[in-house]
Write a protein that holds these residues in place. Structure first.
Motif, short mmCIF file in Angstrom:
data_model
loop_
_atom_site.label_atom_id
_atom_site.label_comp_id
_atom_site.label_asym_id
_atom_site.label_seq_id
_atom_site.Cartn_x
_atom_site.Cartn_y
_atom_site.Cartn_z
N GLY A 60 0.82 -1.22 0.00
CA GLY A 60 0.00 0.00 0.00
C GLY A 60 0.85 1.26 0.00
O GLY A 60 0.33 2.36 0.18
N ILE A 61 2.15 1.12 -0.19
CA ILE A 61 3.03 2.30 -0.24
C ILE A 61 2.83 3.00 -1.58
O ILE A 61 2.70 2.35 -2.62
N ALA A 62 2.86 4.36 -1.52
CA ALA A 62 2.37 5.14 -2.66
C ALA A 62 3.24 5.06 -3.91
O ALA A 62 2.73 4.92 -5.02
N ASP A 63 4.54 5.14 -3.77
CA ASP A 63 5.38 5.20 -4.99
C ASP A 63 6.78 4.64 -4.73
O ASP A 63 7.13 4.31 -3.60
N PHE A 64 7.57 4.57 -5.81
CA PHE A 64 8.90 3.96 -5.73
C PHE A 64 9.80 4.67 -4.72
O PHE A 64 10.59 4.04 -4.03
N GLU A 65 9.66 5.99 -4.65
CA GLU A 65 10.53 6.78 -3.76
C GLU A 65 10.22 6.45 -2.30
O GLU A 65 11.12 6.18 -1.51
N ALA A 66 8.91 6.44 -1.99
CA ALA A 66 8.50 6.17 -0.60
C ALA A 66 8.90 4.74 -0.21
O ALA A 66 9.34 4.49 0.92
N TYR A 67 8.78 3.81 -1.16
CA TYR A 67 9.14 2.42 -0.86
C TYR A 67 10.65 2.30 -0.61
O TYR A 67 11.09 1.62 0.31
N TYR A 68 11.42 3.01 -1.40
CA TYR A 68 12.89 3.00 -1.21
C TYR A 68 13.24 3.53 0.18
O TYR A 68 14.05 2.92 0.90
N GLN A 69 12.63 4.65 0.56
CA GLN A 69 12.92 5.25 1.88
C GLN A 69 12.53 4.27 2.99
O GLN A 69 13.24 4.15 3.98
N HIS A 70 11.41 3.59 2.80
CA HIS A 70 10.92 2.61 3.79
C HIS A 70 11.91 1.44 3.91
O HIS A 70 12.35 1.08 5.00
N LEU A 71 12.28 0.89 2.76
CA LEU A 71 13.16 -0.29 2.73
C LEU A 71 14.53 0.00 3.36
O LEU A 71 15.08 -0.81 4.09
#
Ligand code: SAM
Length: 300
Positions: A60-71
């Motif tokens: 449910g993460i919005a975009d590639f950038e947010a997912y990268y920061q999360h990971l």
């Protein structure tokens, strides 16, 4: 006209979800490299984007950038890291892959150690590590060759350890269930003796003779294994994803896990010989560690 169009569902545009940008690709590639040693080339942009899209959907993460920061903030063992690795690694494998190697293992290697044990030149003990074992096909192939080809193997102390960076792969390996495709090269007699066919599905379950010899754990080859050394290590179809620096690091860890006089089996074209100059190259895929080196030694 306008009204007719309004009944058609809007085509999703996805905006920045469509593909990672070049800058994002570089950052993802660096993170993947640091964690696994795997090099993602710029040509993999589309592939990486597709795989990432699945993680966005599931989290449910919005975009590639947010997912990268999360990971980036998560520790390596986090379930999301496991899910991400599952997406970006190649797990292709099957039993008895590279048949020539299994012929050698069964007919020559096992015959030799049986005769050495008979003559009192070695203990009835055999330790084998399948490094980067994916779903365990290589591990069960080793067990199958031993059960079918080593006389009185029940009297031997046998350890076959399978490891992989992927938690999902390791879990699947533990289950020991294989489809027809994975089983296609298993000799008929071995299938009959060591596997049980499920009644309603085209799957085969490894039987107790094989299961009693094997164990699995999650392990990253960039780290030392820290276990007593092995008589033989299988390291196949994984180094192809690494650059020279990661290959060197992996091979330093692997060589430290091989007993003096022990064997390393690789793929036929994995470019390892330059890192194993002190090993005896018995064939394009078979290396022997000198019998005189201490197993804890790691050449730098
Ligand atoms: C193509 S499979 C090879 C399976 C088996 N060795 C064979 O030859 O059929 C490659 C495996 O390497 C694993 N892998 C990739 N990077 C790894 C690492 N740094 N440490 C451990 N395993 C890794 C992947 O998860 C994948 O299951």
């Amino acid at each position: 006209m306008k009204e007719a169009h309004s009944s058609i569902l809007p085509i999703p545009t996805f905006g920045n979800l469509e593909q990672v940008s070049d800058a994002q690709l570089t950052r993802y590639a660096e993170l993947i490299y640091q964690k696994t040693g795997i090099r993602i080339s710029p040509q993999k942009k589309m592939l990486l984007s597709n795989r990432l899209r699945r993680r966005l959907r599931d989290t449910g993460i919005a975009d590639f950038e947010a997912y990268y920061q999360h990971l980036k903030k998560l520790p390596s063992g986090d379930p999301e890291w496991n899910a991400f690795l599952q997406e970006i690694t190649t797990h292709e494998t099957y039993l008895f892959r590279d048949e020539v190697q299994w012929r050698w293992f069964r007919r020559e290697y096992l015959a030799q150690i049986a005769s050495d044990a008979q003559a009192g030149r070695r203990q009835r003990s055999l330790r084998i590590w399948s490094a980067a074992c994916s779903t365990g096909d290589e591990v069960y192939t080793i067990a199958c060759c031993i059960a079918g080809g080593l006389l009185n193997y029940q009297q031997w102390n046998i350890t076959i350890l399978g490891t992989d960076i992927g938690a999902g792969a390791v879990e699947q390996a533990r289950a020991g269930v294989f489809g027809e495709r994975a089983m296609r090269l298993v000799p008929e007699e071995d299938r009959r003796r060591f596997f049980v066919k499920a009644k309603d599905a085209a799957v085969w379950q490894a039987g107790p003779a094989l299961k009693g010899m094997v164990s699995f754990r999650q392990h990253n080859l960039l780290e030392p294994l820290r276990l007593p050394p092995f008589d033989m290590v299988f390291l196949k179809n994984v180094l192809i994803y690494f650059d020279a620096a990661s290959k060197k690091r992996v091979l330093e860890n692997v060589r430290a896990a091989i007993k003096p006089g022990g064997m390393l089996i690789t793929g036929a074209a994995e470019g390892v010989s330059e890192f194993l100059r002190d090993f005896e190259r018995l064939s394009p895929w078979l290396y022997r560690r000198p019998a005189t080196q201490r197993s804890t030694e790691v050449r730098r």
